[in-house]
Every structure is written in C-alpha cells, then in structure tokens.
Scaffold this motif. Sequence first.
Motif, PDB file in Angstrom:
ATOM      1  N   ALA A 310       0.868  -1.174   0.000  1.00 59.36           N
ATOM      2  CA  ALA A 310       0.000   0.000   0.000  1.00 59.36           C
ATOM      3  C   ALA A 310       0.905   1.224   0.000  1.00 59.36           C
ATOM      4  CB  ALA A 310      -0.925  -0.008   1.212  1.00 59.36           C
ATOM      5  N   ALA A 311       0.290   2.395  -0.011  1.00 60.33           N
ATOM      6  CA  ALA A 311       1.091   3.621  -0.001  1.00 60.33           C
ATOM      7  C   ALA A 311       1.985   3.689   1.232  1.00 60.33           C
ATOM      8  CB  ALA A 311       0.166   4.826  -0.052  1.00 60.33           C
ATOM      9  N   ALA A 312       1.501   3.194   2.367  1.00 63.83           N
ATOM     10  CA  ALA A 312       2.225   3.333   3.624  1.00 63.83           C
ATOM     11  C   ALA A 312       3.519   2.531   3.668  1.00 63.83           C
ATOM     12  CB  ALA A 312       1.321   2.922   4.793  1.00 63.83           C
ATOM     13  N   ASN A 313       3.578   1.383   2.982  1.00 61.97           N
ATOM     14  CA  ASN A 313       4.799   0.566   3.062  1.00 61.97           C
ATOM     15  C   ASN A 313       5.567   0.517   1.742  1.00 61.97           C
ATOM     16  OD1 ASN A 313       3.065  -1.026   1.618  1.00 61.97           O
ATOM     17  ND2 ASN A 313       3.195  -2.822   2.972  1.00 61.97           N
ATOM     18  N   ILE A 351      -0.381   3.625 -11.766  1.00 59.67           N
ATOM     19  CA  ILE A 351       0.275   2.842 -10.712  1.00 59.67           C
ATOM     20  C   ILE A 351       0.087   3.512  -9.354  1.00 59.67           C
ATOM     21  CG2 ILE A 351       2.529   2.075  -9.869  1.00 59.67           C
ATOM     22  CD1 ILE A 351       3.278   1.558 -12.810  1.00 59.67           C
ATOM     23  N   ALA A 352       0.058   4.832  -9.336  1.00 58.30           N
ATOM     24  CA  ALA A 352      -0.202   5.536  -8.082  1.00 58.30           C
ATOM     25  C   ALA A 352      -1.584   5.181  -7.528  1.00 58.30           C
ATOM     26  CB  ALA A 352      -0.086   7.046  -8.288  1.00 58.30           C
ATOM     27  N   THR A 353      -2.584   5.071  -8.394  1.00 52.65           N
ATOM     28  CA  THR A 353      -3.920   4.688  -7.913  1.00 52.65           C
ATOM     29  C   THR A 353      -3.936   3.241  -7.432  1.00 52.65           C
ATOM     30  OG1 THR A 353      -4.808   3.941 -10.053  1.00 52.65           O
ATOM     31  CG2 THR A 353      -4.962   6.292  -9.551  1.00 52.65           C
ATOM     32  N   VAL A 354      -3.127   2.379  -8.059  1.00 59.64           N
ATOM     33  CA  VAL A 354      -3.038   0.990  -7.597  1.00 59.64           C
ATOM     34  C   VAL A 354      -2.455   0.949  -6.185  1.00 59.64           C
ATOM     35  CG1 VAL A 354      -1.922  -1.233  -7.997  1.00 59.64           C
ATOM     36  CG2 VAL A 354      -2.891   0.029  -9.923  1.00 59.64           C
ATOM     37  N   THR A 357      -5.287   2.285  -3.751  1.00 58.31           N
ATOM     38  CA  THR A 357      -6.551   1.559  -3.559  1.00 58.31           C
ATOM     39  C   THR A 357      -6.447   0.061  -3.793  1.00 58.31           C
ATOM     40  OG1 THR A 357      -7.251   1.815  -5.871  1.00 58.31           O
ATOM     41  CG2 THR A 357      -7.810   3.606  -4.341  1.00 58.31           C
ATOM     42  N   GLY A 358      -5.308  -0.423  -4.286  1.00 62.52           N
ATOM     43  CA  GLY A 358      -5.159  -1.843  -4.579  1.00 62.52           C
ATOM     44  C   GLY A 358      -5.611  -2.233  -5.968  1.00 62.52           C
ATOM     45  N   ARG A 359      -6.091  -1.273  -6.749  1.00 61.32           N
ATOM     46  CA  ARG A 359      -6.533  -1.545  -8.115  1.00 61.32           C
ATOM     47  C   ARG A 359      -6.499  -0.242  -8.894  1.00 61.32           C
ATOM     48  NH1 ARG A 359     -11.806   0.048  -9.250  1.00 61.32           N
ATOM     49  NH2 ARG A 359     -12.909   0.958  -7.453  1.00 61.32           N
ATOM     50  N   LEU A 360      -6.592  -0.362 -10.209  1.00 61.96           N
ATOM     51  CA  LEU A 360      -6.720   0.844 -11.022  1.00 61.96           C
ATOM     52  C   LEU A 360      -8.149   1.371 -10.856  1.00 61.96           C
ATOM     53  CD1 LEU A 360      -5.672   2.858 -13.091  1.00 61.96           C
ATOM     54  CD2 LEU A 360      -6.505   1.346 -14.878  1.00 61.96           C
ATOM     55  N   ASP A 361      -8.267   2.551 -10.317  1.00 65.34           N
ATOM     56  CA  ASP A 361      -9.563   3.170 -10.054  1.00 65.34           C
ATOM     57  C   ASP A 361      -9.762   4.319 -11.045  1.00 65.34           C
ATOM     58  OD1 ASP A 361     -11.772   4.532  -9.151  1.00 65.34           O
ATOM     59  OD2 ASP A 361     -11.224   4.411  -7.034  1.00 65.34           O
ATOM     60  N   PRO A 362     -10.559   4.120 -12.111  1.00 64.46           N
ATOM     61  CA  PRO A 362     -10.744   5.187 -13.117  1.00 64.46           C
ATOM     62  C   PRO A 362     -11.266   6.482 -12.515  1.00 64.46           C
ATOM     63  CG  PRO A 362     -11.587   3.103 -13.943  1.00 64.46           C
ATOM     64  CD  PRO A 362     -11.277   2.895 -12.498  1.00 64.46           C
ATOM     65  N   ASP A 363     -12.126   6.407 -11.491  1.00 62.17           N
ATOM     66  CA  ASP A 363     -12.646   7.630 -10.876  1.00 62.17           C
ATOM     67  C   ASP A 363     -11.536   8.385 -10.151  1.00 62.17           C
ATOM     68  OD1 ASP A 363     -15.225   7.113 -11.765  1.00 62.17           O
ATOM     69  OD2 ASP A 363     -15.760   5.979  -9.960  1.00 62.17           O
ATOM     70  N   LEU A 364     -10.641   7.650  -9.507  1.00 60.54           N
ATOM     71  CA  LEU A 364      -9.524   8.300  -8.825  1.00 60.54           C
ATOM     72  C   LEU A 364      -8.559   8.910  -9.830  1.00 60.54           C
ATOM     73  CD1 LEU A 364      -8.232   8.964  -6.125  1.00 60.54           C
ATOM     74  CD2 LEU A 364      -7.071   6.741  -6.184  1.00 60.54           C
ATOM     75  N   GLY A 372      -2.607  13.732  -2.206  1.00 60.75           N
ATOM     76  CA  GLY A 372      -2.060  12.426  -1.845  1.00 60.75           C
ATOM     77  C   GLY A 372      -1.666  11.618  -3.068  1.00 60.75           C
ATOM     78  N   LEU A 373      -2.431  11.738  -4.120  1.00 58.22           N
ATOM     79  CA  LEU A 373      -2.129  11.022  -5.352  1.00 58.22           C
ATOM     80  C   LEU A 373      -0.886  11.601  -6.014  1.00 58.22           C
ATOM     81  CD1 LEU A 373      -3.526   8.649  -6.744  1.00 58.22           C
ATOM     82  CD2 LEU A 373      -4.761  10.292  -8.176  1.00 58.22           C
ATOM     83  N   LEU A 374      -0.745  12.907  -5.981  1.00 55.51           N
ATOM     84  CA  LEU A 374       0.439  13.549  -6.564  1.00 55.51           C
ATOM     85  C   LEU A 374       1.702  13.149  -5.802  1.00 55.51           C
ATOM     86  CD1 LEU A 374      -0.984  17.131  -7.268  1.00 55.51           C
ATOM     87  CD2 LEU A 374      -0.790  15.191  -8.841  1.00 55.51           C
ATOM     88  N   GLU A 375       1.574  12.992  -4.488  1.00 52.30           N
ATOM     89  CA  GLU A 375       2.738  12.573  -3.693  1.00 52.30           C
ATOM     90  C   GLU A 375       3.173  11.162  -4.056  1.00 52.30           C
ATOM     91  OE1 GLU A 375       5.101  10.695  -0.842  1.00 52.30           O
ATOM     92  OE2 GLU A 375       2.961  10.202  -0.964  1.00 52.30           O
ATOM     93  N   LEU A 376       2.200  10.284  -4.338  1.00 49.63           N
ATOM     94  CA  LEU A 376       2.532   8.925  -4.774  1.00 49.63           C
ATOM     95  C   LEU A 376       3.216   8.948  -6.136  1.00 49.63           C
ATOM     96  CD1 LEU A 376      -0.596   6.847  -3.687  1.00 49.63           C
ATOM     97  CD2 LEU A 376       1.736   6.630  -2.824  1.00 49.63           C
TER      98      LEU A 376
END
Length: 471
Positions: A310-313, A351-354, A357-364, A372-376
């Motif tokens: 996940a983003a945290a690890n 890949i940042a959305t994966v 959220t664990g998957r490709l999220d088209p809405d995200l 948070g997404l930009l930081e990823l």
Amino acid sequence: MGTGAPGRGQPERSGRDFTPVPYPTQTERLAAHVVGLRYEAIPRPAVDKMKEHIVHHLGLALRGLSTQEGRQAVRIAESFGHEGSATIIGRRDRTAPMEAAFANTTLMRSDFLDDVLFPAGVHAALVTLPPALAVAEERRRSGKELLTALIAAYDVIGKLGSPAGMASARAPRRPTIPFGPFGGAAAVARLLGLSEHRTAHALGYAAHSGMGLSEGDFVTHYYGLVARNGLMAAVAADHGGQAALAVMEGRFGFWNTFFTGVPASLDDSLDTLGTDFEIMNATTKRYPGTGLNIVPIELATRLVHDHALAAANTRSVTLFLPVERKHFVTGHMHPPFQSEAAARSSSVLAIATVLATGRLDPDLVMDYTRPGLLELCDRISVVLEEGHPIRYARVEIDTSDGRRLVAEGHDHAFDPADWLDWLSVGGTDVLGWDALTGLVTAMERLEDIDNVADLTALLRPRYRDPVPTTD
C-alpha cells in the motif's frame, strides 16, 4: 495469402513520380492478400477472436450513446439526413454508409476501451469495423464475408505498422494516424468485391489519408474521420480512381514522407500474409487509457496484491519501459496533467492509484489533482531501456522494510467477457433485453448469417430512439 517477396528479374513498376520500384509493389502485395483470402483458410481461433472484438465494440457503441461525444457524432451524421442504408447503432433511422461509419466509430471510442493491435499500436477495430459493418449491411454481405474482410484488414494494418515502429517517425504521431486508413480501405474493398488492381488503388488512396497531428489532445471525432477516409478510399477506387502504385515505397511516398524510409523488415512482414493472422495480436481493454500501459498496470497490481503493499509501506517504484516509447511521452508522464486525456494515459498515475486503492480506479484517475495522489506519483520514476518489445515492462518496488519486489512481462490477455453481460451495460435501456439476447445468438452464429442486415437490424430500437442526441 501473401504474394511472397518481389520477384527478381520482373519488370519494375513506376509511380506517378516515375520512381522505379520492384514489381509487385507493396500495395499490390497487400491487395493480393485482401482479395485472395478465403474464409476456409482462416484458423478457428482467429475467427473466434474477431467475433469477440466485434461484440466488445458493439457494447462500447451502446455505451457511447450516453456520452457527449457520442451524441454529437450522431447529430453530425444525421444532419445529412435520416434516410439511407446503414445503421447508426442505437438509432431507429438509417443513414448513408459514410455517415454511419463516422458516427459508430465515435460511439465505440467514447468509453476509451477500444482494442489495440500490437506491436503496431493501432486501434484497429475503430477504423475497420464501422465502415465494414456499414458496407456489409448496404451490400447485404454474409457474416463470413464480413469476418473475412475484417481479418484481412487487421492483417494489412499489422503487416505495415509492426515493422515501422513509431520511434522512426519523423515527428511524434500515434500509430492510428498513418496506418488506420489502410484497414478501412482494405475491409471495404473486400466487401465491395474489388479486383486486386482496384484494391491496390484503394490502398494507394489510403496512403494519402494518414491525417492527424499530435499537438494537444486528439480533436473530437478524429477516429471517425480516419474510418470515413478508409471507406472513401475504397469507394474512389471502385469508381475508377487511381493512385500511384508506388505510393508506399516511392521516393516521395508514404515511408519516406512520414518515416525515415522503408522499414528493413517490411518484406519479411509481408511474407507472413496468410499464415500469421494479426487479429491474434490484438487486445481489448478493461479500463480507460492507452493499451501500452496494460502490462505495467497489471504487473504493479499483482505485486500489490501478492505482497500486501500500500502507499504506507512503499518507498519507491521504478518503471522500466522500451525506449521506443520515447515519442509517446503522455504514456508515462508525471504531473501536472493538462487534461483528463493526459491523466488517463499516464502509467505513472495509474500505478499511483493501484498503490492507493489496490486496483486501477478510473474515478480516482480523474481526480488527478488530489495531493495524496500527486505525492505517490513523486515516488515513481521511469527508465527507458533498449532491447525490449514494445509492450515490455518491468516494475521494481522498494518497500519501507528494505525489500525489492520485481515483476516483468511483455504481454497480458484479459479473460473473455460474458457477451450478454458486456452488451447489457449500455444496451438494456437502448435495445431491451430480448434484443440483446437475440444479438448474442446472432453473433455466436455470425459465420452462418446470410445477410449482415439481419444482424444490424438488431442494433436499432424497435419503437423509438431512447437516448436523446441533444446535450
């Protein structure tokens, strides 16, 4: 059925610029395949996959009726009149084949899930299926003839586009821009019953139709124009129009104008006509964005799932891609994104959305300014490497506990969708459940249908147009 390499000792064929080229020319070799291919010579897996791609895009067209671009395309087509011989999917009235091809192409593109033919990188169904369907309906061709025409058209696109490599283009251009018109011209020429000579001229006209620029986002309805151009190329040849037979390899021809010359492996590619069917190299998409990003997205998703990431690890991600993607910067660009189209095309954002959220999220993905997404995205770097096929990707993820996790690959095939489920997403409100079940049955036995008009009739509402075309 290829014609083989140009025969030694045969007379040379000059184009209108009097450029001497070997006989037969490239357009003549391709035309021989388009005209000579027989349904019985096509392997069953190629037929089945072609049917799968037809159903996929019919489903997309039904969804496209609810989009702004789709409604606009229908209005444009119907502005030429409501009388004709070709179906606009989801509309009661028919129109002229060229207008139906234009509208249906945009409808199929609206959800950004259209297929891609690799390694050419062309959205083949968009520029072949709508014109072929329109002409097959108008000329009352059989299901076998439609399938054969489409499979031949994919061959023409693939055999030309695969050896070229867009990295050798003189300017950045998406592959459907130069190669798309050849597919529509080939399919329609076959369905019109053109001779080899007339088909060669149709392909010559298509060489002049490689329109479109890479400045900014694609203009709305661009693919519809490409499909219409391919149809027009075949119609012009049918009525006696002539193009230079050396239009591809001539001094001022296609290859020397748009690329750096004739690809070194082109003859080898043409030699596989009739034995290596390009439809087998095509893939549909399950999420919006460029088909080139399917492999890296699936690799990243697998690593995230297999290792509970996940983003945290996750400390950092390195994405390795082929250097041939250097002209397609949008496919791996970092923020800021100037448009939704640019965001959808970025493997970095995907890949940042994966990770989030664990998957490709088209809405995200569409929320691409979220901090948070930009930081990823900042944790992801891209490296372009030599020596890989165009779909290759390697994903290396460094975790916060010091592990380096790696996954690589150069292909991914989605499991076939259930046809009725796929069509019902956009089709239930437009056609109704009974019509959809009839459509599935018709597609299952497409090769046994004597008249494609019986198929297209199932694509028109029986009583009313359920989706308004006004915004």
